[in-house]
Write an enzyme that holds these catalytic residues in place. Structure first.
Site, mmCIF file in Angstrom:
data_model
loop_
_atom_site.group_PDB
_atom_site.id
_atom_site.type_symbol
_atom_site.label_atom_id
_atom_site.label_comp_id
_atom_site.label_asym_id
_atom_site.label_seq_id
_atom_site.Cartn_x
_atom_site.Cartn_y
_atom_site.Cartn_z
ATOM 1 N N ALA A 64 1.093 -1.101 0.051
ATOM 2 C CA ALA A 64 0.032 -0.109 0.082
ATOM 3 C C ALA A 64 0.853 1.281 0.105
ATOM 4 C CB ALA A 64 -0.894 -0.001 1.188
ATOM 5 N N GLY A 109 0.794 -4.860 1.111
ATOM 6 C CA GLY A 109 -0.589 -4.885 0.135
ATOM 7 C C GLY A 109 -0.376 -5.888 -1.401
ATOM 8 N N GLU A 112 -0.713 -9.282 -0.207
ATOM 9 C CA GLU A 112 -1.893 -9.505 0.145
ATOM 10 C C GLU A 112 -2.903 -9.569 -1.113
ATOM 11 O OE1 GLU A 112 -1.837 -6.039 2.707
ATOM 12 O OE2 GLU A 112 -2.625 -7.167 4.502
ATOM 13 N N GLU A 132 4.491 -4.793 7.520
ATOM 14 C CA GLU A 132 3.746 -3.706 8.270
ATOM 15 C C GLU A 132 4.067 -3.395 9.679
ATOM 16 O OE1 GLU A 132 2.448 -6.070 6.385
ATOM 17 O OE2 GLU A 132 0.835 -5.162 5.037
HETATM 18 N N1 CAA Z 1 4.625 3.370 -1.032
HETATM 19 C C1 CAA Z 1 5.076 4.346 -1.550
HETATM 20 N N2 CAA Z 1 6.042 4.502 -2.684
HETATM 21 C C2 CAA Z 1 6.736 3.215 -2.521
HETATM 22 C C3 CAA Z 1 6.401 2.067 -1.886
HETATM 23 C C4 CAA Z 1 5.480 1.974 -1.237
HETATM 24 N N3 CAA Z 1 4.737 0.808 -0.683
HETATM 25 N N4 CAA Z 1 7.404 1.198 -2.157
HETATM 26 C C5 CAA Z 1 8.142 1.817 -2.876
HETATM 27 N N5 CAA Z 1 7.655 2.845 -3.123
HETATM 28 C C6 CAA Z 1 8.610 4.097 -4.004
HETATM 29 C C7 CAA Z 1 9.822 4.473 -3.167
HETATM 30 O O1 CAA Z 1 9.608 5.752 -2.303
HETATM 31 C C8 CAA Z 1 10.717 5.170 -4.275
HETATM 32 O O2 CAA Z 1 10.127 6.331 -4.684
HETATM 33 P P1 CAA Z 1 11.129 7.605 -5.161
HETATM 34 O O3 CAA Z 1 12.077 7.058 -6.207
HETATM 35 O O4 CAA Z 1 10.175 8.803 -5.484
HETATM 36 O O5 CAA Z 1 11.878 7.885 -3.711
HETATM 37 C C9 CAA Z 1 10.465 4.168 -5.375
HETATM 38 O O6 CAA Z 1 9.103 3.564 -5.111
HETATM 39 C C10 CAA Z 1 11.589 3.191 -5.652
HETATM 40 O O7 CAA Z 1 11.665 2.517 -4.575
HETATM 41 P P2 CAA Z 1 13.001 2.319 -3.763
HETATM 42 O O8 CAA Z 1 14.029 3.509 -4.160
HETATM 43 O O9 CAA Z 1 12.812 2.301 -2.263
HETATM 44 O O10 CAA Z 1 13.555 1.050 -4.423
HETATM 45 P P3 CAA Z 1 14.573 0.105 -3.805
HETATM 46 O O11 CAA Z 1 15.029 -0.994 -4.748
HETATM 47 O O12 CAA Z 1 15.798 0.702 -3.113
HETATM 48 O O13 CAA Z 1 13.578 -0.975 -2.762
HETATM 49 C C11 CAA Z 1 11.727 -2.003 -2.005
HETATM 50 C C12 CAA Z 1 12.659 -1.541 -3.030
HETATM 51 C C13 CAA Z 1 12.577 -2.859 -0.885
HETATM 52 C C14 CAA Z 1 10.558 -2.522 -2.356
HETATM 53 C C15 CAA Z 1 11.410 -0.748 -1.311
HETATM 54 O O14 CAA Z 1 11.001 0.172 -1.997
HETATM 55 C C16 CAA Z 1 10.356 -0.852 -0.043
HETATM 56 O O15 CAA Z 1 10.727 -1.231 1.118
HETATM 57 N N6 CAA Z 1 9.144 -0.493 -0.080
HETATM 58 C C17 CAA Z 1 8.146 -0.403 0.939
HETATM 59 C C18 CAA Z 1 7.484 -1.784 1.195
HETATM 60 C C19 CAA Z 1 6.686 -1.900 2.113
HETATM 61 O O16 CAA Z 1 6.906 -1.567 3.399
HETATM 62 N N7 CAA Z 1 5.391 -2.303 1.714
HETATM 63 C C20 CAA Z 1 4.315 -2.474 2.830
HETATM 64 C C21 CAA Z 1 3.447 -1.273 2.701
HETATM 65 S S1 CAA Z 1 2.180 -1.189 4.250
HETATM 66 C C22 CAA Z 1 0.804 -1.797 3.757
HETATM 67 O O17 CAA Z 1 1.041 -2.532 2.535
HETATM 68 C C23 CAA Z 1 -0.126 -2.065 4.526
HETATM 69 C C24 CAA Z 1 -1.287 -2.910 4.036
HETATM 70 O O18 CAA Z 1 -1.301 -4.096 4.092
HETATM 71 C C25 CAA Z 1 -2.385 -2.150 3.423
#
Ligand code: CAA
Length: 259
Positions: A64, A109, A112, A132
């Site tokens: 998400a 998400g 999920e 999360e």
């Molecule tokens: N939300 C918003 N933006 C996201 C995102 C997310 N979940 N995941 C990645 N992005 C964005 C980053 O912010 C980045 O944007 P910018 O270039 O503008 O900075 C872009 O995508 C590329 O990401 P990274 O630079 O971080 O890429 P990376 O290769 O270094 O890392 C990754 C990849 C490990 C997937 C890392 O992006 C990451 O950890 N993302 C978040 C994963 C996460 O925690 N997901 C769970 C969210 S909570 C949820 O989903 C709740 C629910 O159940 C409803």
């Protein structure tokens, strides 16, 4: 749909979540696009199986949208979770089979979304996880419920409490995915699987999906009654008559008509 590409190929369709700048993360706009995808697929009788994947080579869906969630109030968080839960449940209960072709990160998400599909296959580069608790929240689009049902409750609890990601081979070992492919072979494999399903009698396939899904929610006595009714509902369909006639006449059945 701004963030989803939908391509029909004969009797199958491929939906690609396409928000590359955020690794296909699910914000409210993408969730609304998923609402529209469900409505479009439901309205199209020709589509007999749906593949869901992510654009690019890095991510299926990276979760998400953390930016959007970061300033939500309790009420806003509940509403955001409800939007995701409602649309994922609509995907789970689509009458036709769904296959998640997980081509990279399937976190939060994203994991999920894959679990709302009937079948998951993945690339050897895929990464699954429910990060999360590391962000101060619970999984919010069904993760606590579907992961515990798909793998063991103990394994689901370990993954969710630790917020640790797992790679494709571990996802396969714990039964979260059915198969792992080299990335370039993933979509051909997903489409072949969808086409194999689409060749079988669609009324029967849909009845099987409903029998399994609905039966799992109730005790065995009620579950077998659900099957009995759906089994009976297939009879006198053109496809049942053709399928059985072809067997008895020792010939290949004609292509099924969904009638
Ligand atoms: N939300 C918003 N933006 C996201 C995102 C997310 N979940 N995941 C990645 N992005 C964005 C980053 O912010 C980045 O944007 P910018 O270039 O503008 O900075 C872009 O995508 C590329 O990401 P990274 O630079 O971080 O890429 P990376 O290769 O270094 O890392 C990754 C990849 C490990 C997937 C890392 O992006 C990451 O950890 N993302 C978040 C994963 C996460 O925690 N997901 C769970 C969210 S909570 C949820 O989903 C709740 C629910 O159940 C409803």
């Amino acid at each position: 749909m701004t963030n989803i590409l939908l391509e029909k190929k004969g009797y199958i369709a491929v939906a690609t979540i396409n928000r590359p700048k955020a690794l296909n993360a699910l914000n409210s706009e993408v969730l609304s696009d998923l609402d529209e995808l469900v409505a479009t697929v439901k309205a199209d009788d020709e589509i007999r199986a749906l593949v869901i994947t992510g654009s690019g080579e890095k991510a299926f869906v990276a979760g998400a949208d953390i930016g959007e969630m970061s300033t939500l109030t309790k009420e806003g968080g509940t509403a955001f979770g409800k939007h995701g839960n409602d649309v994922f449940r609509a995907i789970e209960t689509l009458p036709i089979p769904t296959i998640a072709a997980v081509n990279g990160f399937a976190l939060g998400g994203g994991c999920e979304l894959s679990m709302a599909c009937d079948i998951r296959i993945c690339a050897d580069t895929a990464v699954f996880g429910q990060p999360e608790t590391g962000l101060g929240i619970t999984p919010g689009f069904g993760g606590t419920q579907r992961l515990a049902r798909l793998v063991s409750p103990g394994m689901a609890k370990q993954l969710i409490y630790t917020a640790k990601n797992i790679k494709a081979d571990e996802a396969y070992r714990i039964g979260l995915v059915n198969a792992v492919y080299p990335l370039e072979e993933l979509m051909p494999a997903a489409e072949k699987l969808a086409e194999t399903i689409a060749k079988n009698a669609p009324i029967a396939v849909r009845a099987c999906k409903k029998a399994i899904n609905d039966g799992l929610q109730v005790d065995m006595d009620k579950a077998i009654v659900i099957e009995e009714k759906l089994f009976g509902s297939c009879f006198q369909s053109a496809d049942q008559i053709e399928g059985m006639s072809a067997f008895l006449e020792k010939r290949k059945h004609e292509p099924y008509q969904n009638k």
